[in-house]
Design a protein around this motif. Structure first.
Motif, short mmCIF file in Angstrom:
data_model
loop_
_atom_site.label_atom_id
_atom_site.label_comp_id
_atom_site.label_asym_id
_atom_site.label_seq_id
_atom_site.Cartn_x
_atom_site.Cartn_y
_atom_site.Cartn_z
N HIS A 246 0.84 -1.19 0.00
CA HIS A 246 0.00 0.00 0.00
C HIS A 246 0.88 1.25 0.00
N PRO A 247 0.61 2.23 -0.86
CA PRO A 247 1.47 3.42 -0.95
C PRO A 247 1.60 4.19 0.36
N LEU A 248 0.61 4.12 1.24
CA LEU A 248 0.66 4.89 2.47
C LEU A 248 1.09 4.06 3.68
N LYS A 249 1.65 2.88 3.44
CA LYS A 249 2.10 2.07 4.56
C LYS A 249 3.23 2.77 5.32
N LYS A 250 4.02 3.62 4.64
CA LYS A 250 5.11 4.34 5.31
C LYS A 250 4.56 5.26 6.39
N VAL A 251 3.47 5.95 6.08
CA VAL A 251 2.85 6.85 7.05
C VAL A 251 2.33 6.03 8.24
N TYR A 252 1.70 4.91 7.94
CA TYR A 252 1.16 4.05 8.99
C TYR A 252 2.28 3.52 9.89
N LEU A 253 3.35 3.06 9.27
CA LEU A 253 4.44 2.47 10.04
C LEU A 253 5.18 3.51 10.88
N ASP A 254 5.12 4.78 10.46
CA ASP A 254 5.70 5.84 11.29
C ASP A 254 4.94 5.95 12.61
N TYR A 255 3.61 5.83 12.53
CA TYR A 255 2.81 5.81 13.77
C TYR A 255 3.18 4.60 14.61
N LEU A 256 3.31 3.45 13.96
CA LEU A 256 3.62 2.23 14.69
C LEU A 256 4.95 2.34 15.44
N LYS A 257 5.96 2.94 14.80
CA LYS A 257 7.27 3.11 15.44
C LYS A 257 7.18 3.95 16.71
N GLN A 258 6.25 4.92 16.71
CA GLN A 258 6.11 5.83 17.85
C GLN A 258 5.14 5.33 18.90
N SER A 259 4.54 4.19 18.66
CA SER A 259 3.46 3.69 19.51
C SER A 259 3.97 2.73 20.57
N PRO A 260 3.12 2.37 21.54
CA PRO A 260 3.48 1.34 22.53
C PRO A 260 3.62 -0.05 21.93
N TRP A 261 3.28 -0.19 20.64
CA TRP A 261 3.37 -1.49 19.96
C TRP A 261 4.49 -1.52 18.92
N ALA A 262 5.52 -0.71 19.13
CA ALA A 262 6.61 -0.61 18.17
C ALA A 262 7.28 -1.96 17.91
N ASP A 263 7.20 -2.87 18.89
CA ASP A 263 7.82 -4.19 18.72
C ASP A 263 7.10 -5.03 17.67
N LEU A 264 5.94 -4.58 17.20
CA LEU A 264 5.19 -5.32 16.18
C LEU A 264 5.54 -4.87 14.77
N TYR A 265 6.56 -4.05 14.64
CA TYR A 265 6.97 -3.58 13.32
C TYR A 265 7.23 -4.79 12.42
N PRO A 266 6.66 -4.83 11.22
CA PRO A 266 6.72 -6.04 10.38
C PRO A 266 8.12 -6.35 9.87
N GLU A 267 8.50 -7.58 10.00
CA GLU A 267 9.78 -8.08 9.48
C GLU A 267 9.51 -9.33 8.67
N PRO A 268 10.34 -9.62 7.65
CA PRO A 268 10.12 -10.84 6.87
C PRO A 268 10.29 -12.09 7.73
N GLY A 269 9.38 -13.02 7.53
CA GLY A 269 9.46 -14.24 8.31
C GLY A 269 10.43 -15.25 7.71
N SER A 270 10.72 -15.11 6.42
CA SER A 270 11.60 -16.07 5.75
C SER A 270 12.12 -15.47 4.46
N LEU A 271 13.10 -16.14 3.85
CA LEU A 271 13.62 -15.73 2.55
C LEU A 271 12.51 -15.76 1.50
N LYS A 272 11.59 -16.70 1.66
CA LYS A 272 10.47 -16.80 0.73
C LYS A 272 9.63 -15.53 0.76
N ASP A 273 9.43 -14.97 1.95
CA ASP A 273 8.66 -13.73 2.08
C ASP A 273 9.33 -12.60 1.30
N VAL A 274 10.66 -12.51 1.42
CA VAL A 274 11.41 -11.45 0.75
C VAL A 274 11.32 -11.61 -0.76
N LEU A 275 11.54 -12.84 -1.24
CA LEU A 275 11.50 -13.09 -2.68
C LEU A 275 10.12 -12.83 -3.26
#
Length: 298
Positions: A246-275
């Motif tokens: 989504h084009p506006l995910k950057k704006v959303y994730l900026d809120y997430l970084k500043q929130s009490p749930w910053a530890d939920l920031y999305p990371e790839p679960g596997s190489l398959k996810d990245v590919l």
């Protein structure tokens, strides 16, 4: 708003965005609690220490919804049908918002919208007109953002009508509460501008110049694209999941970084996810193009 514990962090991000974009900070959040943990409740209430921002919590009677189809939407999706009885009787008007949203403008403007002679105001659903239920494409609305006249809602027994529809149309219901709301309010809802429930389909239709037969015009789409107010992350790949384009995910994730749930920031679960993410290069280019179109307005 209504949420279970699974969606509580995303409810919190929505609240953060609303507070951030509010000019006078006179806000009251009515939260229908479908099992939110004490930890998440404390995090949500910690989002503001202002005396003019109030959090009101309500415990719905789960037995009221026994037997209704749950599928992937969860029980909390039905709570909006009962706002007339769940909320205090002196609450005469509310904005209902889904948790997978983000405010990019002051929602006071939405609260003040003229509903004319209608009980609710909503935005046309761009992607799911539900023709099989007998709706023309422009007659079906998305239930993620609704302005409700709760006084008339109660007077006309809308809650009872909705539950009756759920029983009589059980076999044809695909989007449970949304289908029921559309059936009850068919041809009886106030059309609100697209920017108050900005759906991904707005981009797709604008790029293909498919603006719809009656309900919306090209100028409606252009206005929404220039000044979106509430972003609705309708796709299955939400911005809090790795791989969302989504084009506006950057704006959303900026809120997430500043929130009490910053530890939920999305990371790839596997190489398959990245590919898988980078294999859709055409979608990534489209995402960047849409982001460049909009970022100067946010």
């Amino acid at each position: 708003m209504a949420s279970d514990n699974k969606y509580a962090p995303w409810l919190g991000i929505l609240i953060m965005s609303i507070i951030n974009k509010s000019h006078d900070k006179q806000l009251r959040f009515h939260i229908i609690d479908g099992g939110i943990s004490e930890t998440n409740r404390n995090k949500i209430t910690s989002l503001s220490d202002s005396q003019s921002i109030e959090f009101c919590w309500y415990q719905p009677d789960a037995n009221r919804y026994e037997g209704l189809p749950i599928e992937r939407y969860g029980l909390a999706s039905y709570y909006r049908m009962s706002l007339g009885t769940i909320l205090p009787s002196d609450i005469s008007r509310v904005i209902y918002l889904d948790c997978d949203m983000m405010a990019t403008r002051d929602i006071a403007t939405l609260y003040q919208k003229d509903l004319g002679h209608h009980i609710i105001g909503a935005v046309e659903d761009i992607s799911a007109p539900r023709l099989e239920l007998g709706f023309a494409p422009h007659e079906y609305f998305n239930s993620g953002s609704i302005v409700m006249d709760l006084t008339r809602w109660r007077e006309e027994g809308i809650e009872q009508q909705l539950f009756s529809v759920m029983q009589t149309h059980a076999g044809n219901i695909k989007y449970p509460d949304q289908d029921a709301l559309n059936i009850v309010f068919q041809s009886r809802w106030q059309r609100l501008p697209l920017e108050w429930n900005f759906q991904p389909g707005i981009w797709r239709r604008s790029e293909k110049k498919q603006y719809g037969p009656v309900g919306t015009t090209s100028s409606d789409y252009k206005k929404a694209l220039k000044n979106p107010a509430i972003i609705h992350f309708l796709a299955r790949r939400k911005p809090w999941r790795y791989g969302c384009i989504h084009p506006l995910k950057k704006v959303y994730l900026d809120y997430l970084k500043q929130s009490p749930w910053a530890d939920l920031y999305p990371e790839p679960g596997s190489l398959k996810d990245v590919l898988k993410y980078y294999s859709g290069i055409d979608k990534l280019f489209k995402q960047q193009k849409r982001w460049l179109q909009m970022k100067r307005f946010l």
